[in-house]
Design a protein around this motif. Sequence first.
Motif, PDB file in Angstrom:
ATOM      1  N   VAL A 191     -55.997  78.929 -84.476  1.00 17.80           N
ATOM      2  CA  VAL A 191     -54.671  78.845 -85.101  1.00 17.80           C
ATOM      3  C   VAL A 191     -53.582  78.883 -84.035  1.00 17.80           C
ATOM      4  O   VAL A 191     -52.632  78.107 -84.073  1.00 17.80           O
ATOM      5  CB  VAL A 191     -54.479  79.978 -86.127  1.00 17.80           C
ATOM      6  N   ASP A 192     -53.703  79.801 -83.068  1.00 15.65           N
ATOM      7  CA  ASP A 192     -52.662  79.978 -82.048  1.00 15.65           C
ATOM      8  C   ASP A 192     -53.279  80.658 -80.830  1.00 15.65           C
ATOM      9  O   ASP A 192     -53.776  81.776 -80.932  1.00 15.65           O
ATOM     10  CB  ASP A 192     -51.524  80.836 -82.609  1.00 15.65           C
ATOM     11  N   ARG A 193     -53.247  79.981 -79.686  1.00 12.08           N
ATOM     12  CA  ARG A 193     -53.829  80.541 -78.457  1.00 12.08           C
ATOM     13  C   ARG A 193     -52.860  81.434 -77.705  1.00 12.08           C
ATOM     14  O   ARG A 193     -53.267  82.199 -76.819  1.00 12.08           O
ATOM     15  CB  ARG A 193     -54.271  79.406 -77.525  1.00 12.08           C
ATOM     16  N   ILE A 194     -51.566  81.322 -77.991  1.00 16.52           N
ATOM     17  CA  ILE A 194     -50.576  82.108 -77.248  1.00 16.52           C
ATOM     18  C   ILE A 194     -50.817  83.598 -77.474  1.00 16.52           C
ATOM     19  O   ILE A 194     -51.006  84.053 -78.594  1.00 16.52           O
ATOM     20  CB  ILE A 194     -49.148  81.732 -77.682  1.00 16.52           C
ATOM     21  N   GLY A 195     -50.795  84.364 -76.400  1.00 15.58           N
ATOM     22  CA  GLY A 195     -50.935  85.813 -76.500  1.00 15.58           C
ATOM     23  C   GLY A 195     -52.364  86.314 -76.543  1.00 15.58           C
ATOM     24  O   GLY A 195     -52.588  87.523 -76.694  1.00 15.58           O
ATOM     25  N   THR A 196     -53.351  85.440 -76.380  1.00 14.66           N
ATOM     26  CA  THR A 196     -54.735  85.896 -76.476  1.00 14.66           C
ATOM     27  C   THR A 196     -55.129  86.758 -75.277  1.00 14.66           C
ATOM     28  O   THR A 196     -55.860  87.744 -75.423  1.00 14.66           O
ATOM     29  CB  THR A 196     -55.699  84.707 -76.616  1.00 14.66           C
ATOM     30  N   GLY A 197     -54.648  86.400 -74.098  1.00 18.00           N
ATOM     31  CA  GLY A 197     -54.894  87.244 -72.930  1.00 18.00           C
ATOM     32  C   GLY A 197     -54.201  88.592 -73.051  1.00 18.00           C
ATOM     33  O   GLY A 197     -54.736  89.622 -72.619  1.00 18.00           O
ATOM     34  N   ASP A 198     -53.018  88.590 -73.646  1.00 19.88           N
ATOM     35  CA  ASP A 198     -52.291  89.842 -73.873  1.00 19.88           C
ATOM     36  C   ASP A 198     -53.035  90.718 -74.875  1.00 19.88           C
ATOM     37  O   ASP A 198     -53.057  91.948 -74.753  1.00 19.88           O
ATOM     38  CB  ASP A 198     -50.880  89.551 -74.387  1.00 19.88           C
ATOM     39  N   ALA A 199     -53.645  90.078 -75.880  1.00 20.97           N
ATOM     40  CA  ALA A 199     -54.447  90.825 -76.848  1.00 20.97           C
ATOM     41  C   ALA A 199     -55.644  91.471 -76.164  1.00 20.97           C
ATOM     42  O   ALA A 199     -56.037  92.602 -76.499  1.00 20.97           O
ATOM     43  CB  ALA A 199     -54.916  89.897 -77.963  1.00 20.97           C
ATOM     44  N   PHE A 200     -56.237  90.769 -75.200  1.00 16.96           N
ATOM     45  CA  PHE A 200     -57.342  91.340 -74.432  1.00 16.96           C
ATOM     46  C   PHE A 200     -56.871  92.566 -73.662  1.00 16.96           C
ATOM     47  O   PHE A 200     -57.523  93.620 -73.681  1.00 16.96           O
ATOM     48  CB  PHE A 200     -57.907  90.305 -73.463  1.00 16.96           C
ATOM     49  N   ALA A 201     -55.725  92.443 -72.978  1.00 17.65           N
ATOM     50  CA  ALA A 201     -55.198  93.571 -72.201  1.00 17.65           C
ATOM     51  C   ALA A 201     -54.896  94.763 -73.097  1.00 17.65           C
ATOM     52  O   ALA A 201     -55.218  95.910 -72.759  1.00 17.65           O
ATOM     53  CB  ALA A 201     -53.950  93.139 -71.437  1.00 17.65           C
ATOM     54  N   ALA A 202     -54.281  94.511 -74.250  1.00 27.43           N
ATOM     55  CA  ALA A 202     -53.966  95.603 -75.172  1.00 27.43           C
ATOM     56  C   ALA A 202     -55.239  96.252 -75.707  1.00 27.43           C
ATOM     57  O   ALA A 202     -55.333  97.484 -75.795  1.00 27.43           O
ATOM     58  CB  ALA A 202     -53.114  95.086 -76.327  1.00 27.43           C
ATOM     59  N   GLY A 203     -56.223  95.429 -76.061  1.00 30.27           N
ATOM     60  CA  GLY A 203     -57.491  95.971 -76.532  1.00 30.27           C
ATOM     61  C   GLY A 203     -58.165  96.818 -75.476  1.00 30.27           C
ATOM     62  O   GLY A 203     -58.747  97.874 -75.772  1.00 30.27           O
ATOM     63  N   LEU A 204     -58.066  96.395 -74.219  1.00 26.42           N
ATOM     64  CA  LEU A 204     -58.648  97.163 -73.132  1.00 26.42           C
ATOM     65  C   LEU A 204     -57.929  98.500 -72.952  1.00 26.42           C
ATOM     66  O   LEU A 204     -58.562  99.549 -72.798  1.00 26.42           O
ATOM     67  CB  LEU A 204     -58.595  96.355 -71.835  1.00 26.42           C
ATOM     68  N   LEU A 205     -56.584  98.467 -72.975  1.00 35.21           N
ATOM     69  CA  LEU A 205     -55.812  99.703 -72.832  1.00 35.21           C
ATOM     70  C   LEU A 205     -56.118 100.683 -73.957  1.00 35.21           C
ATOM     71  O   LEU A 205     -56.245 101.892 -73.733  1.00 35.21           O
ATOM     72  CB  LEU A 205     -54.320  99.371 -72.799  1.00 35.21           C
ATOM     73  N   TYR A 206     -56.244 100.159 -75.171  1.00 40.64           N
ATOM     74  CA  TYR A 206     -56.629 101.031 -76.290  1.00 40.64           C
ATOM     75  C   TYR A 206     -58.045 101.558 -76.062  1.00 40.64           C
ATOM     76  O   TYR A 206     -58.307 102.761 -76.209  1.00 40.64           O
ATOM     77  CB  TYR A 206     -56.564 100.269 -77.612  1.00 40.64           C
TER      78      TYR A 206
END
Length: 341
Positions: free
Chosen positions: A276-291
């Motif tokens: 649907v939307d690729r924008i922000g997928t790397g940021d989602a990875f970083a946030a998931g890692l930080l959590y």
Amino acid sequence: MQEEASEIKKIVTFGEVLMRLSPSDNRKLLQATQMDFFFGGTEMNVAASLANMGIEVHHVTNVSNDIVGEAALSTLRKYGIGISAVKKVNFPLGLYFLEVGSAMRSSQIAYNRLNSCFANINPDQVDWEKVLEGCNFMHWSGISPGISEGAYQTLKAGLEVARDKGVIVTADPAYRSNLWKYGRNSHDVLKELVSLSTIFIGGVREINEILKTEFSEDEEGFISASKALIAEFPKIKKVFDKVRTSVDASWQKIFAQAWNGENFLSTTELEITSVVDRIGTGDAFAAGLLYGLQHFDDEEALSFANAACALKHTHVGDVNLVSVEEVMEVAKGKTDGRIKR
């Protein structure tokens, strides 16, 4: 996955807030008569995702002193991001335009951020001692120091305070060739800032860029590159990487790998066949890692980050708005997408 009992403190992110303008329904700009808009930006996306997961997070940035900046602030408040370190200044908010691709047609982005409010940030505007009080993670990306001298100097000042306070610093040193127009050498700056960091979010390509090496992009190359990075920058303790295979713009495959200083870790590959939307997928990875790093061991944190990244592909906008429960389900292997009733 079992959540570990640990003291959860706040996370601080630093970076530009951008307005994204995009035609709907995969239209090209020349077809559009109206556009949707979203507020995002690499580090803000990380902050919003973390806040959505229940983490206290504060973002450091400038916004424009006008109705656009006020709308951006309203969005930050809506996501639950702390804005005490956000300043209103008399420069415009940065913009970018996105044409969303499909199948073999790539998405295309054009930026308008040269004289933005964030490009005009300077170290005197941020009281890092106050901002980082009670903080246990600070997150930055290589986009921010590429924007301007002021952004670089402000980030450097924050990382030096974080070092002195013993704050864990996560570095996502993404290199963007269309930035770095203000006279600094990207290689020298990224090396300096990585040396002040604790956890590296990136893979062989990023390590080769920083070390000027030529490690291969297979498992053995990743391990060797990670060891070389840690040898060069002893403050770096762990390396986490998202690996993407693009079949086309609508079909992506991702898995994650890590070197935690002792062991190589990897996840199963997740396949997204209707992006649907690729924008922000790397940021989602970083946030998931930080959590994940605040709740799980390294292997579970890696799986959580990979699942968070995969889920971001499934909805529109820059920010990953899925819940911890949704991420946990995918991390545990539930990928059938059945309706929940």
